[in-house]
Structure formats: C-alpha cells, structure tokens
Design a protein around this motif. Structure first.
Motif, short mmCIF file in Angstrom:
data_model
loop_
_atom_site.label_atom_id
_atom_site.label_comp_id
_atom_site.label_asym_id
_atom_site.label_seq_id
_atom_site.Cartn_x
_atom_site.Cartn_y
_atom_site.Cartn_z
N PRO A 277 -10.26 67.42 29.82
CA PRO A 277 -10.12 66.12 28.83
C PRO A 277 -9.23 66.26 27.87
O PRO A 277 -8.52 65.07 27.47
CB PRO A 277 -11.60 66.66 27.91
N MET A 278 -8.37 67.30 27.38
CA MET A 278 -7.15 67.31 26.74
C MET A 278 -5.97 66.87 27.46
O MET A 278 -5.31 66.11 27.13
CB MET A 278 -6.86 68.75 26.14
N PHE A 279 -6.05 67.28 28.59
CA PHE A 279 -4.73 66.96 29.65
C PHE A 279 -5.02 65.22 29.82
O PHE A 279 -3.92 64.40 29.77
CB PHE A 279 -4.79 67.52 30.89
N ALA A 280 -6.20 64.89 30.01
CA ALA A 280 -6.44 63.47 30.40
C ALA A 280 -6.06 62.62 28.89
O ALA A 280 -5.18 61.39 29.40
CB ALA A 280 -7.79 63.24 30.85
N ASN A 281 -6.43 63.10 27.78
CA ASN A 281 -6.37 62.30 26.78
C ASN A 281 -5.17 62.52 26.14
O ASN A 281 -4.47 61.27 25.54
CB ASN A 281 -7.66 62.57 25.79
N ASP A 282 -4.52 63.66 26.07
CA ASP A 282 -3.39 63.74 25.04
C ASP A 282 -2.07 64.13 25.83
O ASP A 282 -1.01 64.20 25.23
CB ASP A 282 -3.63 64.89 24.25
N ILE A 283 -1.98 64.14 27.19
CA ILE A 283 -1.12 64.71 28.05
C ILE A 283 -0.35 63.53 28.66
O ILE A 283 0.59 62.83 28.80
CB ILE A 283 -0.98 66.04 28.70
N PHE A 284 -1.40 63.10 29.69
CA PHE A 284 -1.33 61.96 30.52
C PHE A 284 -1.74 60.56 30.08
O PHE A 284 -1.59 59.53 30.58
CB PHE A 284 -2.03 62.16 31.82
N HIS A 285 -2.55 60.66 28.97
CA HIS A 285 -2.84 59.30 28.09
C HIS A 285 -3.66 58.47 29.19
O HIS A 285 -3.46 57.36 29.23
CB HIS A 285 -1.62 58.68 27.57
N THR A 286 -4.73 58.98 29.78
CA THR A 286 -5.62 58.11 30.79
C THR A 286 -7.00 58.27 30.01
O THR A 286 -7.29 59.12 29.16
CB THR A 286 -5.60 58.74 31.95
N GLY A 287 -7.79 57.34 30.35
CA GLY A 287 -9.13 57.26 29.76
C GLY A 287 -10.24 58.19 30.76
O GLY A 287 -9.68 59.16 31.56
N PRO A 288 -11.39 57.82 30.84
CA PRO A 288 -12.44 58.57 31.71
C PRO A 288 -12.40 58.39 33.14
O PRO A 288 -12.31 59.50 33.90
CB PRO A 288 -13.78 57.73 31.17
N GLY A 289 -11.50 57.42 33.50
CA GLY A 289 -11.17 57.27 35.00
C GLY A 289 -9.95 58.56 35.52
O GLY A 289 -10.07 59.11 36.36
N GLY A 290 -9.23 58.64 34.49
CA GLY A 290 -8.25 59.66 34.46
C GLY A 290 -8.66 61.10 34.47
O GLY A 290 -8.47 62.12 35.48
N LEU A 291 -9.59 61.43 33.86
CA LEU A 291 -10.29 62.56 33.85
C LEU A 291 -11.25 62.98 35.03
O LEU A 291 -11.09 63.97 35.41
CB LEU A 291 -11.32 62.61 32.49
N GLY A 292 -11.74 61.67 35.56
CA GLY A 292 -12.68 62.00 36.60
C GLY A 292 -11.59 62.24 37.79
O GLY A 292 -12.12 63.19 38.65
N TRP A 293 -10.42 61.72 38.10
CA TRP A 293 -9.62 62.35 39.03
C TRP A 293 -9.23 63.52 38.86
O TRP A 293 -8.97 64.27 39.94
CB TRP A 293 -8.31 61.28 39.06
N LEU A 294 -9.04 64.01 37.75
CA LEU A 294 -8.40 65.55 37.49
C LEU A 294 -9.65 66.32 37.97
O LEU A 294 -9.43 67.50 38.41
CB LEU A 294 -8.00 65.71 36.12
N ARG A 295 -10.85 65.91 37.52
CA ARG A 295 -12.10 66.78 37.92
C ARG A 295 -12.15 66.78 39.34
O ARG A 295 -12.71 67.67 39.91
CB ARG A 295 -13.26 66.20 37.26
N ASN A 296 -11.72 65.68 39.97
CA ASN A 296 -12.07 65.57 41.54
C ASN A 296 -11.14 66.44 42.35
O ASN A 296 -11.54 66.93 43.34
CB ASN A 296 -11.77 64.14 41.85
N ALA A 297 -9.76 66.80 41.55
CA ALA A 297 -8.66 67.44 42.36
C ALA A 297 -9.19 68.52 43.18
O ALA A 297 -8.72 68.51 44.35
CB ALA A 297 -7.32 67.58 41.52
N MET A 298 -9.55 69.73 42.41
CA MET A 298 -9.76 70.94 43.10
C MET A 298 -10.87 70.64 44.07
O MET A 298 -10.83 71.23 45.09
CB MET A 298 -10.25 71.79 42.14
N ALA A 299 -12.02 69.92 43.84
CA ALA A 299 -12.78 69.78 44.88
C ALA A 299 -12.48 69.07 46.25
O ALA A 299 -12.81 69.44 47.29
CB ALA A 299 -13.94 68.98 44.37
N VAL A 300 -11.31 68.09 46.13
CA VAL A 300 -10.84 67.30 47.15
C VAL A 300 -10.04 68.44 48.04
O VAL A 300 -10.49 68.59 49.37
CB VAL A 300 -9.67 66.30 46.63
N GLY A 301 -9.36 69.33 47.47
CA GLY A 301 -8.66 70.41 47.98
C GLY A 301 -9.74 71.30 48.79
O GLY A 301 -9.48 71.77 49.83
#
Length: 465
Positions: A277-301
């Motif tokens: 949530p810190m990366f999504a909110n404070d580094i990449f400046h995305t909302g809940p959608g961006g957090l969802g993608w980041l949480r998805n990433a490891m599972a996709v791989g």
C-alpha cells in the motif's frame, strides 16, 4: 525449489526414512499424464473448494491492508497485521499438529472453515459500523488461530486423496490453485470496491469481508462429501514428548530442516507484500486499482510457473534449483525496491507509469521462482515424513512458513516506519518503503549462501518424486 539426481546425490528416499504415502484404498492403477490427478473426483472437489476459500482470503487480506492504511496512514499499523497473525501460530502450532495426527483431518478442516466464516462476518459488521481498528487486530488473531489448525490438517489431507506417483503433481496443482486465487483475489477486491463507492467513501471494506464469508461456506460444502483415507491414531495421553515429536523429526532430518529454514528467512527478509500500500499510494501514486495490480504480480508469475512445472517431468536437480530460485527471488526484490522515479529513475528516464509496470514485472519474476521453492518444500516434507507424524511435521512446517510470512510483514512495516523520514529519495513514506525492501532482498541472498554452506545435502538432492 529444485531437484537433482546423480551418483553423488542423496537418494530419493534416504535410509531410515518412512516411505511416502501409498495409494488411497480402492484406487486403481495410477494414471499418467500432466492432468491425470485432476480425474480424481475427491482431489478435484478439494482443489476447487480450497481455491474458492483462498480467493476469499486473498480479497480479505488486501482489504484489511487497504482499510488500515486509509484509516491510519501508518506503516506501523500495517506491521501489526503480521504480528496479529503470527502470535496465534506460535501459541497453537504444537496442539494443531497433534490434533491433525490424532483426530479426523477432514473434520478439522470443516470446523476451521466455519470459524473463518464467522470471523469474516465479524469483520464485515465491524467495518460497516467503523469499529475502532483494534477490533480488526482481534479478528486477525482469530483468523490466525483458525489457519494454524487448518494448515497442517489440510497439508496432510492431500496425501490421503492421491497415490504416491501423483503427489508431486497434486501439490503443484494445489499450489497453482492458491496462486490463481492470489491473482484473482486482488482484482476482485478492486472490482468489489469499485461497485461499492459508498463503502470506499467511508474507508470501509465490508462488502469484501461479506464475500469472503460466502466463499468459506462454499468451501465447506465442497469438502463435506469428500471420502478421505485417514485412520486417526488411537487416543493416548497427551505428553510434551508426543506434542514435540514434529519438532524433533524436523530437526533430525537435515533436508527438511534446511529447506524450511531457507524459506523462513527468505520470506522473513525478502517479503514486501505488507508495505505494498505504501508503494501504491506514496511511490507510484495509484489508487486501490494499482494496489490490486501489485498484489497480483507475484501470483501471476507463480501461476505461470506452476503451468510450466505441471507440463514437465519431476525436477531432476531439486536442491540446487531451490537455492538458485531463492537467490533470484532476493535479487528481484532488490530491483523492485529500486524500480521507481526516486531511485533508478534518476539515471533511467521512464515515466512513473512505466516504472510501475517494471516493478510489476519484477514482482511477477519473484513469484515465479518462489513457486519452485513451494513445490519442492511441500513435496519433500510429505515424502520424507511417515503418515503417523505428518500432521505434527506439517504443523511445524506451517509454523515456520506462516510465522515467516507474518513476521516478515511485521519486519518490513517496522523498518519502513523507522526510516519514514524525508530524504533525497522523495517523500518520507517512500524512503521507508524503499529501504525496507532493498535491505530485505540483500538479506535473502545472504541467507541462500549460508544455507548452501551449512546444509550441503540440499545442494546434492536429486530427483523430486
């Protein structure tokens, strides 16, 4: 995460170890092929049930992180999530393993699933009425206790559903189903919140918790009719020796101890999921959608890796493969922490959106190699453990892995909190998140080197299955 076989390697079934699980009673000759295990009706029903339950749990975990950060904007609040889940694991792991060996494992799974259902209902009510955040940690403690009893029973449960020759593939599909739920879960979280803007406006995620309660009930209904070949041990007086048997077995088996230790410290140091949530909110400046993608990433791989493994013969150099995979996991974690405009962006000109997808790709790589470790570790634990001890040994395995996940989340949150000060890297929260992630990745690589030196048996382990 690996496997190998040569004259100098350890045998697939070391002397003095119990044989791996035999075929369930009444099973026919073992079918061959990548998908033969899926034609086992009991295993398929269990796999679907666990996927549905895991999907709900993945939605729940993302929702809790999101809600806590929206309500507190504190890395320390995120760190306490891991601590709340870890404490019950430490308290209940030993009795959970004893229960899994003494009582019917299916009944334990069903009861634990009902407890998780009721807890999700409590979270939904507490979130809808905006109870103090302390209630979230209370419900997390109950979830941690239920999962502590669920995991060893569930891990040992699979061995009674499939024959030995299909065990590695069953574990691969089981891991793949979990990772598939980890892909769909964050996306479903984002979709549910998008459809309930009123809840979002109040920083509440009650619809997600309610859906998780429904998912747990579906899992209960699917597992209930499964026929499972498990003969519970006769009741005997509980003693410290009986309860501690799982720990004794693990510490006497160097391969199991080494692989569990490797995973424990790799996840403890390299895990960055809690502070996403810190990366999504404070580094990449995305909302809940961006957090969802980041949480998805490891599972996709991880899912992509599981599909590849399922279509290949058993790993031939399991030990060395696992070591390399964890090392790559550490390297990918380091690069993920640096892949943003605050760090590498100072020398490589990319937009913030482009850096977001670079970071997503690195997390997917980490998930892919992590899946190799999961398959190898779970297969070795089940193969090298006699059935009458599988519950207790699986409980120890769950303790190591579960506490590493939660303690790793606590570690990453605490480090991020301690370094949350304005620096040349950018905002205060960005600085803490980056330092926490990069230092953890470096620590993971050092752990790989230490394990390879302390337990050379792992490097020499050969064919898996």
């Amino acid at each position: 995460m690996h496997d190998e076989e040569s004259p100098e390697n350890l045998p697939d079934e070391p002397a003095g170890q119990s044989a791996a699980p035999s075929a369930p009673p009444g099973s026919a000759a073992v079918e061959t092929g990548a998908y033969a295990v899926l034609r086992n009706a009991n295993f398929s029903r269990y796999l679907i049930g666990r996927f549905v339950a895991s999907l709900g749990q993945q939605m729940l975990v993302v929702a809790i992180d999101w809600e806590l950060y929206q309500r507190t904007h504190s890395a320390l609040a995120l760190a306490m999530v891991g601590l709340s889940l870890m404490v019950p694991m430490i308290l209940f792991t030993v009795p959970a393993g004893h229960f899994a060996d003494t009582f019917n494992r299916k009944h334990i799974i069903l009861i634990s699933t009902l407890v998780l259902t009721l807890t999700s209902v409590g979270l939904a009510l507490g979130s809808a009425w905006l109870f103090p955040v302390g209630w979230i940690y209370f419900f997390l403690f109950v979830i941690g206790a239920a999962r502590t009893f669920l995991w060893p029973a569930s891990a040992a449960f699979v061995t009674g559903l499939v024959p030995l020759d299909q065990l590695a593939r069953a574990i691969t599909f089981n891991s793949g189903a979990f990772q598939a739920s980890a892909v769909a879960g964050p996306a479903a979280f984002g979709a549910v919140l998008a459809l309930t803007p009123v809840a979002v406006a109040h920083n509440s995620a009650w619809p997600v918790y309610a859906l998780n309660a429904l998912a747990s009930l579906v899992c209960f209904a699917l597992v209930l009719p499964i026929r499972h070949a498990h003969k519970a041990r006769p009741a005997e007086p509980v003693s410290l020796k009986i309860l501690a048997e799982g720990f004794r077995f693990v510490f006497e088996n160097k391969i199991i101890l080494g692989t569990i230790t490797l995973d424990l410290f790799a996840v403890l140091l390299g895990g960055a999921v809690t502070i996403l949530p810190m990366f999504a909110n404070d580094i990449f400046h995305t909302g809940p959608g961006g957090l969802g993608w980041l949480r998805n990433a490891m599972a996709v791989g991880s899912v992509l890796c599981a599909l590849v493994i399922a279509h290949r013969p058993p790993l031939q150099k399991a030990g060395s493969a696992m070591l390399w995979a964890v090392a790559i996991f550490g390297l990918a974690t380091i690069l993920f922490g640096l892949a943003n405009t605050n760090c590498l962006g100072r020398w490589i000109s990319l937009s913030n959106a482009a850096w977001f997808w670079v970071a997503f790709t690195l997390l997917a790589l980490a998930g892919a190699v992590d899946n190799i470790s999961v398959v190898v570790r779970h297969t070795l634990v089940q193969i090298l453990t006699p059935d009458e001890k599988r519950g207790r040994v699986s409980a120890v395995n769950s303790l190591f892995i579960g506490t590493s996940n939660e303690l790793g989340g606590f570690r990453s949150g605490i480090v991020a909190f301690l370094f949350t000060t304005p620096t040349m890297l950018g905002t205060a929260h960005a600085t803490g998140a980056i330092i926490s992630t990069v230092s953890g990745g470096i620590g993971t690589i050092l752990v790989v080197l230490a394990v390879a030196w302390i337990w050379p048996e792992i490097r020499r382990y050969g064919k898996l299955g």
